[in-house]
Design a protein around this motif. Sequence first.
Motif, PDB file in Angstrom:
ATOM      1  N   GLN A  29       8.977   0.298  14.823  1.00  0.00           N
ATOM      2  CA  GLN A  29       8.679  -0.986  14.195  1.00  0.00           C
ATOM      3  C   GLN A  29       9.251  -2.132  15.021  1.00  0.00           C
ATOM      4  N   ARG A  30      10.501  -1.983  15.519  1.00  0.00           N
ATOM      5  CA  ARG A  30      11.112  -3.031  16.355  1.00  0.00           C
ATOM      6  C   ARG A  30      10.332  -3.228  17.641  1.00  0.00           C
ATOM      7  N   GLU A  31       9.858  -2.132  18.237  1.00  0.00           N
ATOM      8  CA  GLU A  31       9.090  -2.238  19.481  1.00  0.00           C
ATOM      9  C   GLU A  31       7.767  -2.966  19.244  1.00  0.00           C
ATOM     10  N   LEU A  32       7.141  -2.672  18.138  1.00  0.00           N
ATOM     11  CA  LEU A  32       5.878  -3.357  17.826  1.00  0.00           C
ATOM     12  C   LEU A  32       6.105  -4.853  17.644  1.00  0.00           C
ATOM     13  N   GLU A  33       7.181  -5.220  16.958  1.00  0.00           N
ATOM     14  CA  GLU A  33       7.482  -6.632  16.749  1.00  0.00           C
ATOM     15  C   GLU A  33       7.843  -7.312  18.059  1.00  0.00           C
ATOM     16  N   ALA A  34       8.571  -6.620  18.918  1.00  0.00           N
ATOM     17  CA  ALA A  34       8.981  -7.194  20.203  1.00  0.00           C
ATOM     18  C   ALA A  34       7.789  -7.378  21.128  1.00  0.00           C
ATOM     19  N   ASN A  35       6.857  -6.454  21.114  1.00  0.00           N
ATOM     20  CA  ASN A  35       5.680  -6.530  21.989  1.00  0.00           C
ATOM     21  C   ASN A  35       4.575  -7.383  21.374  1.00  0.00           C
TER      22      ASN A  35
END
Length: 160
Positions: A29-35
């Motif tokens: 989830q954090r990676e999706l938000e960061a990207n």
Amino acid sequence: MPRGGKKGHKGRGKQFSNPEEIDRQMKAQRELEANGGVEKEEEKSSGSDDSSSEEDVNKKKSGVEGLIEIENPNRISQKSKKVTELDVNAPKELSRREREEIEKQKAKERYMKLHLEGKTDQARADLARLAIIKKQREDAQKKRDGLKKEKEAEDSKSKR
């Protein structure tokens, strides 16, 4: 068996989430938000089937829209019109009640017109009744005139 016919859930086993699974989901989830919602190329190349299902989940519609695949053809969306697009001279569509009211009035007017012309059954019956009444009144008038003449004749004889 308890009242209502339903058993409780006290005997069931409890399910706990795996801590590793929770960590993996939070990391993803954090990676999706960061990207900005764009997935890494590594994940796309590793499993093409998984990425397509994740995209569907990301596109998930809110509320009931996610359950319904197609758009409801009966639902009319309210579109706002600009003042320049409005046609003032266009005929206004009447509601069903208004149309029925106008039809009733027109039917009543047609009936009254025919009634005055004497073409309806009720008008014929009324005219026949009027004719009978006129005849009765004429006969009564003749009788009164006859009695009046007889009285005058008797009065004239008695005066002599």
